[in-house]
Design a protein around this motif. Structure first.
Motif, PDB file in Angstrom:
ATOM      1  N   ALA A  74     -37.041 -72.695  60.312  1.00 55.13           N
ATOM      2  CA  ALA A  74     -35.636 -72.772  60.716  1.00 55.13           C
ATOM      3  C   ALA A  74     -34.795 -71.787  59.919  1.00 55.13           C
ATOM      4  CB  ALA A  74     -35.116 -74.189  60.535  1.00 55.13           C
ATOM      5  N   PHE A  75     -35.146 -71.646  58.659  1.00 59.26           N
ATOM      6  CA  PHE A  75     -34.365 -70.747  57.806  1.00 59.26           C
ATOM      7  C   PHE A  75     -35.041 -69.384  57.650  1.00 59.26           C
ATOM      8  CE2 PHE A  75     -32.657 -74.876  56.557  1.00 59.26           C
ATOM      9  CZ  PHE A  75     -31.310 -74.614  56.663  1.00 59.26           C
ATOM     10  N   ALA A  76     -35.941 -69.014  58.582  1.00 60.62           N
ATOM     11  CA  ALA A  76     -36.678 -67.762  58.475  1.00 60.62           C
ATOM     12  C   ALA A  76     -35.732 -66.570  58.434  1.00 60.62           C
ATOM     13  CB  ALA A  76     -37.656 -67.623  59.640  1.00 60.62           C
ATOM     14  N   SER A  77     -34.671 -66.628  59.230  1.00 59.81           N
ATOM     15  CA  SER A  77     -33.728 -65.505  59.178  1.00 59.81           C
ATOM     16  C   SER A  77     -32.486 -65.902  58.381  1.00 59.81           C
ATOM     17  CB  SER A  77     -33.368 -65.059  60.590  1.00 59.81           C
ATOM     18  OG  SER A  77     -33.190 -66.174  61.428  1.00 59.81           O
ATOM     19  N   GLY A  78     -32.721 -66.678  57.348  1.00 63.61           N
ATOM     20  CA  GLY A  78     -31.653 -66.973  56.403  1.00 63.61           C
ATOM     21  C   GLY A  78     -30.698 -68.050  56.885  1.00 63.61           C
ATOM     22  N   TRP A  79     -29.778 -68.366  56.001  1.00 68.25           N
ATOM     23  CA  TRP A  79     -28.797 -69.404  56.250  1.00 68.25           C
ATOM     24  C   TRP A  79     -27.933 -69.069  57.463  1.00 68.25           C
ATOM     25  CZ3 TRP A  79     -28.010 -74.228  54.762  1.00 68.25           C
ATOM     26  CH2 TRP A  79     -26.741 -74.792  54.949  1.00 68.25           C
ATOM     27  N   SER A  80     -27.525 -67.791  57.535  1.00 66.29           N
ATOM     28  CA  SER A  80     -26.623 -67.398  58.615  1.00 66.29           C
ATOM     29  C   SER A  80     -27.334 -67.491  59.964  1.00 66.29           C
ATOM     30  CB  SER A  80     -26.089 -65.992  58.381  1.00 66.29           C
ATOM     31  OG  SER A  80     -27.174 -65.092  58.294  1.00 66.29           O
ATOM     32  N   GLY A  81     -28.610 -67.087  59.972  1.00 68.15           N
ATOM     33  CA  GLY A  81     -29.377 -67.171  61.211  1.00 68.15           C
ATOM     34  C   GLY A  81     -29.474 -68.612  61.684  1.00 68.15           C
ATOM     35  N   ALA A  82     -29.758 -69.534  60.742  1.00 70.09           N
ATOM     36  CA  ALA A  82     -29.877 -70.946  61.096  1.00 70.09           C
ATOM     37  C   ALA A  82     -28.544 -71.477  61.617  1.00 70.09           C
ATOM     38  CB  ALA A  82     -30.335 -71.742  59.878  1.00 70.09           C
ATOM     39  N   MET A  83     -27.460 -71.063  60.946  1.00 72.46           N
ATOM     40  CA  MET A  83     -26.139 -71.513  61.368  1.00 72.46           C
ATOM     41  C   MET A  83     -25.823 -71.019  62.777  1.00 72.46           C
ATOM     42  SD  MET A  83     -24.533 -73.520  59.405  1.00 72.46           S
ATOM     43  CE  MET A  83     -26.045 -74.323  58.983  1.00 72.46           C
ATOM     44  N   ALA A  84     -26.195 -69.767  63.036  1.00 69.50           N
ATOM     45  CA  ALA A  84     -25.938 -69.200  64.354  1.00 69.50           C
ATOM     46  C   ALA A  84     -26.707 -69.974  65.415  1.00 69.50           C
ATOM     47  CB  ALA A  84     -26.339 -67.727  64.364  1.00 69.50           C
ATOM     48  N   ALA A  85     -27.971 -70.296  65.091  1.00 71.06           N
ATOM     49  CA  ALA A  85     -28.778 -71.040  66.052  1.00 71.06           C
ATOM     50  C   ALA A  85     -28.196 -72.423  66.289  1.00 71.06           C
ATOM     51  CB  ALA A  85     -30.217 -71.147  65.549  1.00 71.06           C
ATOM     52  N   ALA A  86     -27.771 -73.067  65.197  1.00 68.42           N
ATOM     53  CA  ALA A  86     -27.216 -74.411  65.319  1.00 68.42           C
ATOM     54  C   ALA A  86     -25.903 -74.385  66.082  1.00 68.42           C
ATOM     55  CB  ALA A  86     -27.013 -75.023  63.933  1.00 68.42           C
ATOM     56  N   SER A 131     -40.571 -70.448  76.877  1.00 70.83           N
ATOM     57  CA  SER A 131     -40.659 -69.158  76.205  1.00 70.83           C
ATOM     58  C   SER A 131     -41.462 -69.281  74.924  1.00 70.83           C
ATOM     59  CB  SER A 131     -39.241 -68.673  75.874  1.00 70.83           C
ATOM     60  OG  SER A 131     -39.295 -67.726  74.846  1.00 70.83           O
ATOM     61  N   ALA A 132     -42.169 -68.230  74.609  1.00 74.42           N
ATOM     62  CA  ALA A 132     -42.961 -68.252  73.385  1.00 74.42           C
ATOM     63  C   ALA A 132     -42.450 -67.223  72.380  1.00 74.42           C
ATOM     64  CB  ALA A 132     -44.422 -67.983  73.693  1.00 74.42           C
ATOM     65  N   SER A 133     -41.261 -66.646  72.640  1.00 77.84           N
ATOM     66  CA  SER A 133     -40.789 -65.595  71.733  1.00 77.84           C
ATOM     67  C   SER A 133     -40.404 -66.195  70.391  1.00 77.84           C
ATOM     68  CB  SER A 133     -39.585 -64.870  72.349  1.00 77.84           C
ATOM     69  OG  SER A 133     -38.412 -65.589  72.049  1.00 77.84           O
ATOM     70  N   PRO A 134     -40.657 -65.465  69.297  1.00 73.81           N
ATOM     71  CA  PRO A 134     -40.395 -65.988  67.959  1.00 73.81           C
ATOM     72  C   PRO A 134     -38.935 -66.386  67.774  1.00 73.81           C
ATOM     73  CG  PRO A 134     -41.565 -63.882  67.856  1.00 73.81           C
ATOM     74  CD  PRO A 134     -41.229 -64.109  69.274  1.00 73.81           C
ATOM     75  N   ASP A 135     -38.023 -65.654  68.413  1.00 73.47           N
ATOM     76  CA  ASP A 135     -36.604 -65.994  68.269  1.00 73.47           C
ATOM     77  C   ASP A 135     -36.319 -67.393  68.793  1.00 73.47           C
ATOM     78  OD1 ASP A 135     -35.906 -63.761  67.049  1.00 73.47           O
ATOM     79  OD2 ASP A 135     -34.856 -62.801  68.755  1.00 73.47           O
ATOM     80  N   VAL A 136     -36.822 -67.618  70.003  1.00 69.67           N
ATOM     81  CA  VAL A 136     -36.618 -68.947  70.597  1.00 69.67           C
ATOM     82  C   VAL A 136     -37.242 -70.003  69.705  1.00 69.67           C
ATOM     83  CG1 VAL A 136     -37.186 -70.403  72.573  1.00 69.67           C
ATOM     84  CG2 VAL A 136     -36.510 -68.028  72.932  1.00 69.67           C
ATOM     85  N   PHE A 137     -38.426 -69.668  69.176  1.00 66.57           N
ATOM     86  CA  PHE A 137     -39.132 -70.634  68.335  1.00 66.57           C
ATOM     87  C   PHE A 137     -38.317 -70.989  67.096  1.00 66.57           C
ATOM     88  CE2 PHE A 137     -42.529 -72.353  65.758  1.00 66.57           C
ATOM     89  CZ  PHE A 137     -43.160 -73.146  66.698  1.00 66.57           C
ATOM     90  N   ASN A 138     -37.713 -69.968  66.469  1.00 65.53           N
ATOM     91  CA  ASN A 138     -36.893 -70.241  65.286  1.00 65.53           C
ATOM     92  C   ASN A 138     -35.699 -71.119  65.630  1.00 65.53           C
ATOM     93  OD1 ASN A 138     -38.669 -68.696  63.928  1.00 65.53           O
ATOM     94  ND2 ASN A 138     -37.269 -66.999  63.453  1.00 65.53           N
ATOM     95  N   GLN A 139     -35.097 -70.836  66.794  1.00 67.85           N
ATOM     96  CA  GLN A 139     -33.970 -71.668  67.223  1.00 67.85           C
ATOM     97  C   GLN A 139     -34.390 -73.110  67.439  1.00 67.85           C
ATOM     98  OE1 GLN A 139     -31.834 -70.200  70.604  1.00 67.85           O
ATOM     99  NE2 GLN A 139     -31.302 -68.278  69.573  1.00 67.85           N
ATOM    100  N   LEU A 140     -35.562 -73.266  68.057  1.00 66.99           N
ATOM    101  CA  LEU A 140     -36.105 -74.608  68.284  1.00 66.99           C
ATOM    102  C   LEU A 140     -36.286 -75.342  66.970  1.00 66.99           C
ATOM    103  CD1 LEU A 140     -38.983 -74.179  70.821  1.00 66.99           C
ATOM    104  CD2 LEU A 140     -36.807 -75.327  71.067  1.00 66.99           C
ATOM    105  N   ALA A 141     -36.816 -74.622  65.993  1.00 63.74           N
ATOM    106  CA  ALA A 141     -37.056 -75.227  64.696  1.00 63.74           C
ATOM    107  C   ALA A 141     -35.744 -75.714  64.109  1.00 63.74           C
ATOM    108  CB  ALA A 141     -37.732 -74.225  63.766  1.00 63.74           C
ATOM    109  N   VAL A 142     -34.669 -74.932  64.323  1.00 61.84           N
ATOM    110  CA  VAL A 142     -33.366 -75.354  63.810  1.00 61.84           C
ATOM    111  C   VAL A 142     -32.938 -76.662  64.474  1.00 61.84           C
ATOM    112  CG1 VAL A 142     -30.914 -74.773  63.715  1.00 61.84           C
ATOM    113  CG2 VAL A 142     -32.626 -73.034  63.202  1.00 61.84           C
ATOM    114  N   VAL A 143     -33.073 -76.732  65.796  1.00 65.32           N
ATOM    115  CA  VAL A 143     -32.684 -77.963  66.507  1.00 65.32           C
ATOM    116  C   VAL A 143     -33.543 -79.134  66.031  1.00 65.32           C
ATOM    117  CG1 VAL A 143     -32.540 -79.067  68.768  1.00 65.32           C
ATOM    118  CG2 VAL A 143     -31.867 -76.680  68.511  1.00 65.32           C
ATOM    119  N   ALA A 144     -34.859 -78.886  65.896  1.00 64.12           N
ATOM    120  CA  ALA A 144     -35.756 -79.956  65.463  1.00 64.12           C
ATOM    121  C   ALA A 144     -35.380 -80.455  64.070  1.00 64.12           C
ATOM    122  CB  ALA A 144     -37.205 -79.457  65.477  1.00 64.12           C
ATOM    123  N   LEU A 145     -35.021 -79.509  63.207  1.00 61.07           N
ATOM    124  CA  LEU A 145     -34.634 -79.892  61.849  1.00 61.07           C
ATOM    125  C   LEU A 145     -33.335 -80.691  61.875  1.00 61.07           C
ATOM    126  CD1 LEU A 145     -35.789 -79.388  59.017  1.00 61.07           C
ATOM    127  CD2 LEU A 145     -34.105 -77.561  58.756  1.00 61.07           C
TER     128      LEU A 145
END
Lengths: 352, 546
Positions: B33-45, B232-246
């Motif tokens: 979820a935090f792979a692209s840092g705090w800001s990335g996670a915040m953006a996804a959330a 989708s299996a793209s890593p971006d989507v996956f990171n976003q999913l991880a944020v929602v799951a978290l």
């Protein structure tokens, strides 16, 4: 005056009859005990007075108020009967402090806060719990919880106090103190009380009157002395203390009184009863402490001591007389072996 | 129960398992979820989708919790205060929705009360808004009422003895006052616990929002994760999913924390007075008229909630085509034949094997915790095990996929790992309760009679636990067979489970085949569920005797 009138209560659960025509009256300030084994209907009777059970038939009235009249369709809800009740389980509310428990019935009666506070303090003093007002029930011992239940029951000065085996969960020493305390309280406050128990000692020690119940009926109604001395029914004699039973036939004795003739007692047993006119087969009851034992040379029936137990303040002997075995309590030791057994005149009473 | 020198070993074992099954997956989830840092996670959330899903999930959970606790509480008060005779059947009726898999309940409701459902075609009756938020809340409430009921009924039995209510009546309180001043305050801890359980369950719920919410475009966090992962299996989507799951995991844990704090504040110690005659319970309930009315109301509720939907399910499964009346002329078995073509048998086989394995392994995993530890260690480890159950299935599955996916992705093994992580608590609870009820004197008496330690264990310690062991294993089995959230995310070609097959069948829009499969799953589970209910009663019986 809050006199309790109970008439012809009947109640069945399916095929089993729990109350089979119960009727009695409790006078103002009187302490009446319903005594009997479990399942005799005593608790059902109490719960009917309290309003937690509805009899199939019958009338219950306190003072001028009819609580239950099945024929007229009257069944006053429990909360409008103005009674105090102490449950066997105490039923002290665990989420309220001692003072809150006791104040609850007062607040329901719209007693103003200051008066209520005074009354709570007063009642807690009566049961010696003044120092525990702010504790929660789980911080109290069983005996203290029992006193909270009592304080809560008497706080609103109810017309009638109902007690459902309130001592049965206390240990023996505590029980005696609690009993004395309650009796004193009842006398000084003049509470009209109905008490349910299966413990004969409690019943004898506390009651003005005892109603012995069995199988949904009242078998005997009288003062503790009357019920103990003249049980009337074999069941009552057995339930209140130990008792020996001797069977024989009734005849008129030399003095004009009734005498029970039996093979084992050649002189017969004089029966205490006025104007016993019955004749033929009969059973008499004799209390173990009424029977006298003396040496083999005295007079009386021949017997043999077959067992002896020392119980501190007396000895308990089992004596074989003919084919029967009698239980005898004596203050002094008796040597094992042959003895003479005497039943003094008028210690035997006729029972059904 | 085990020798003291076995304790450290047990503790290490349990901690290692907790780490591997729960801490590592959740940790990996956070790392992703935090792979692209705090800001990335915040953006996804902060993305519109994620915010909506969070709002929907929170809204559904709050409403379901409120409704289920109110209804479950009312039912518990009405049913549990009745004479024993008439209680058993009513209890069974009230908990019946719980014996039906969540997916099946949602699907059969949509078939019964949905637009162009059986009742719509027969009599023009539909439940307005069944497809959408209203329906999701409604059906989740129906499913959650038994949960709340069971917790509150247990609270009634242990905390609110009938005598306490009778004492209030004798003090002059009428029925309403008794409820307000005595019964409800005493039940506060049970109500809080019920609310916590229902909140967590509905936040984690996937099947009902998927069946009833998804068609109307109403997404919750669970369905968002599932559907995006499928799309989708793209890593971006996956990171976003991880944020929602978290986020979803955090929501559940925060709720547990809040409820835990409330619970600590409301828990007054109960006074264990001597219990009195059970018959008096009936007295508090009031007259026979009232009890007849409540019987009728409970009956009506069960009719609407479970009986009609199940009958409709049978009808749909047996009827030739969509839109035809379920009359004998239209009866057919072809739905079953259709349903069992393709990978269905394989899926069924997978599910049974996985569930059986999970049941056995979970019970073995429970033994070191309940028998090998004691005192505070046991309480703490037990809490850890239970917390594992709270982690949402969708989040847990994604976490396990990240943590163990590289060698195991798409295999049945990874599904098994997810089941063990999620269902450990399900086995732990009855077993731990069973061990709590063991009387130490029994073992002592056996030893004094001449039994060695092992004989004592085998002859007097374990036999009373038999029902608890069976109950635990049975519950794990039942829940594993119907599990769809995690297996739906984790299965790969050749490792699909029966539940995943049903979900796909429903996704394809074949109602008859879906109904046939749903029925195939429900009937045996209903049967096992009834056995477990009977077992629970036996589990409780020693207490009743004591």
């Amino acid at each position: 005056m809050p006199e309790i009138r109970v008439q012809n209560l009947r109640k069945s659960f399916g095929a089993s009859t729990v109350l089979d025509g119960i009727g009695f009256t409790v006078r103002d300030k009187e302490f009446v005990t319903l005594l009997g084994p479990s399942g005799c209907g005593k608790t059902t009777t109490l719960m009917s007075i309290a309003g937690f059970q509805t009899p199939d038939e019958g009338v219950i009235a306190v003072g001028g108020d009819v609580f239950v009249d099945r024929a007229a369709g009257v069944d006053l809800p429990a909360e409008r009967r103005d009674l105090g009740i102490v449950f066997q389980s105490y039923a002290v509310w665990p989420h309220m402090t001692v003072a809150q428990n006791v104040a609850f019935p007062l607040s329901l009666r719209k007693v103003d806060k200051r008066t209520a506070r005074g009354r709570v303090a007063e009642v807690l003093e009566l049961v010696e719990l003044g120092a525990h007002a702010d504790r929660y029930p789980h911080q109290l011992s069983g005996g203290q919880q029992q006193r909270v239940a009592l304080a809560r029951a008497i706080a609103p000065s109810p017309r009638v106090l109902l007690l459902d085996e309130p001592f049965s969960n206390l240990d023996a020493k505590l029980r005696e103190r609690a009993r004395d305390r309650l009796k004193q309280l009842q006398l000084s406050l003049g509470l009209t009380t109905v008490f349910v128990t299966h413990d004969q000692d409690e019943a004898l020690a506390m009651s003005d009157r005892i109603l012995v119940m069995n199988g949904g009926r009242i078998l005997r109604d009288g003062t503790p002395e009357e019920v103990y001395r003249e049980p009337g029914a074999r069941f009552v004699a057995e339930f209140l203390g130990q008792c020996n039973f001797v069977t024989g036939s009734i005849e008129t004795g030399p003095g004009g009184g009734a005498v029970l003739r039996t093979r084992d007692f050649p002189d017969g047993i004089a029966i205490r009863a006025d104007g016993v006119s019955a004749s033929g087969a009969a059973t008499v009851a004799v209390r173990p402490h009424d029977i006298e034992l003396c040496g083999p040379d005295g007079n009386g029936a021949e017997g043999t001591v077959v067992e002896s137990v020392f119980l501190g303040d007396h000895y308990r002997y089992t004596v074989a007389v003919g084919g029967a075995r009698l239980e005898v309590h004596a203050a002094r030791p008796v040597a094992p072996g042959p003895v003479r057994v005497r039943i003094p005149p008028h210690s035997a009473v006729l029972v059904d | 129960m085990l020798p003291a020198r076995a304790r450290p070993v047990s503790v290490v074992l349990v901690v290692a398992l907790l780490g591997a099954l729960i801490a590592v997956p959740v940790g990996q989830l956070a790392r992703t979820a935090f792979a692209s840092g705090w800001s990335g996670a915040m953006a996804a959330a902060g993305s519109r989708q994620a915010v909506l899903a969070l709002e929907h999930t929170a809204l559904v959970s709050v409403l379901v919790t409120a409704f289920a606790v109110i209804c479950g509480g009312a039912l518990a008060l009405v049913v549990e205060r009745r004479p024993r005779r008439s209680r058993t059947l009513l209890r069974l009726a009230v908990i019946s929705p719980l014996l039906i898999p969540e997916f099946v309940l949602g699907f059969s409701w949509s078939q019964a009360y949905g637009p162009s459902g059986t009742l719509d075609r027969a009599a023009g009756i539909t439940v307005p808004g069944l497809l959408g938020p209203t329906g999701v809340v409604l059906v989740l409430t129906v499913h959650a009422i038994p949960l709340a009921y069971l917790v509150i009924a247990a609270g009634l039995a242990t905390r609110a003895e009938p005598d306490l209510e009778l004492a209030a009546r004798a003090s002059g309180a009428n029925g309403r006052t008794v409820l307000r001043t005595v019964t409800l305050p005493l039940l506060r801890p049970a109500l809080t616990a019920a609310a916590a359980l229902v909140f967590v369950t509905s936040t984690n719920s996937f099947a009902v929002p998927q069946v009833l919410g998804e068609p109307a475009g109403f997404a919750t966090m669970s369905t968002l994760i599932f559907n995006d992962l499928n799309l989708s299996a793209s890593p971006d989507v996956f990171n976003q999913l991880a944020v929602v799951a978290l986020e979803q995991t955090a929501l559940v844990l925060a709720a547990i924390l809040v409820f835990g704090l409330i619970l600590r504040r409301t828990a007054t110690e109960s006074v264990r007075g001597p219990t009195t005659v059970g018959e008096r319970a009936a007295v508090a309930a009031g007259g026979h008229v009232a009890s007849r009315i409540t019987t009728a109301l409970v009956g009506l509720y069960v009719l609407i909630a479970t009986v009609v939907p199940l009958l409709v399910l049978i009808g749909v499964a047996l009827t030739r085509g969509p839109g035809l009346a379920p009359t004998p002329a239209n009866w057919t078995t072809s739905n079953f034949a259709d349903a069992f073509s393709g990978p269905t048998w394989v899926g069924l086989w997978h599910s049974l094997v996985l569930a059986a394995l999970a049941a056995v392994i979970v019970i073995v995993m429970c033994l070191p915790t309940v028998l090998g530890t004691g005192g505070r260690a046991r309480t703490t480890l037990g809490a850890g095990v239970l917390l594992g159950y709270a982690v949402p299935g969708s989040a847990l599955a994604v976490g396990i996929l990240i943590a163990y996916g590289s060698p195991l992705e798409g295999s049945a093994m990874i599904i098994l790992i997810a089941y063990l992580a999620k269902l450990w608590a399900v086995g732990h609870r009855p077993l731990s309760a069973g061990v709590d009820r063991l009387v130490p004197e029994h073992a002592m008496a056996a030893r004094a009679s001449g039994a060695g330690p092992l004989t004592a264990l085998g002859s007097v310690v374990l036999p009373p636990l038999r029902v608890a062991l069976l109950t635990g294993a049975g519950l794990v089995f039942v829940l594993a067979v119907q599990e769809v959230t995690m297996s739906g995310i984790l299965y790969g070609p050749g490792s699909e489970t029966f539940a995943a097959v049903i979900l796909n069948q429903q996704d394809l829009g074949s109602d008859g085949a879906t109904a046939a499969l749903a029925l195939t799953m429900t009937v045996p589970l209903l049967f096992i569920g009834l056995l477990l209910v009977a077992g629970r009663r036996r589990l409780r019986s020693p207490e009743a005797v004591a």
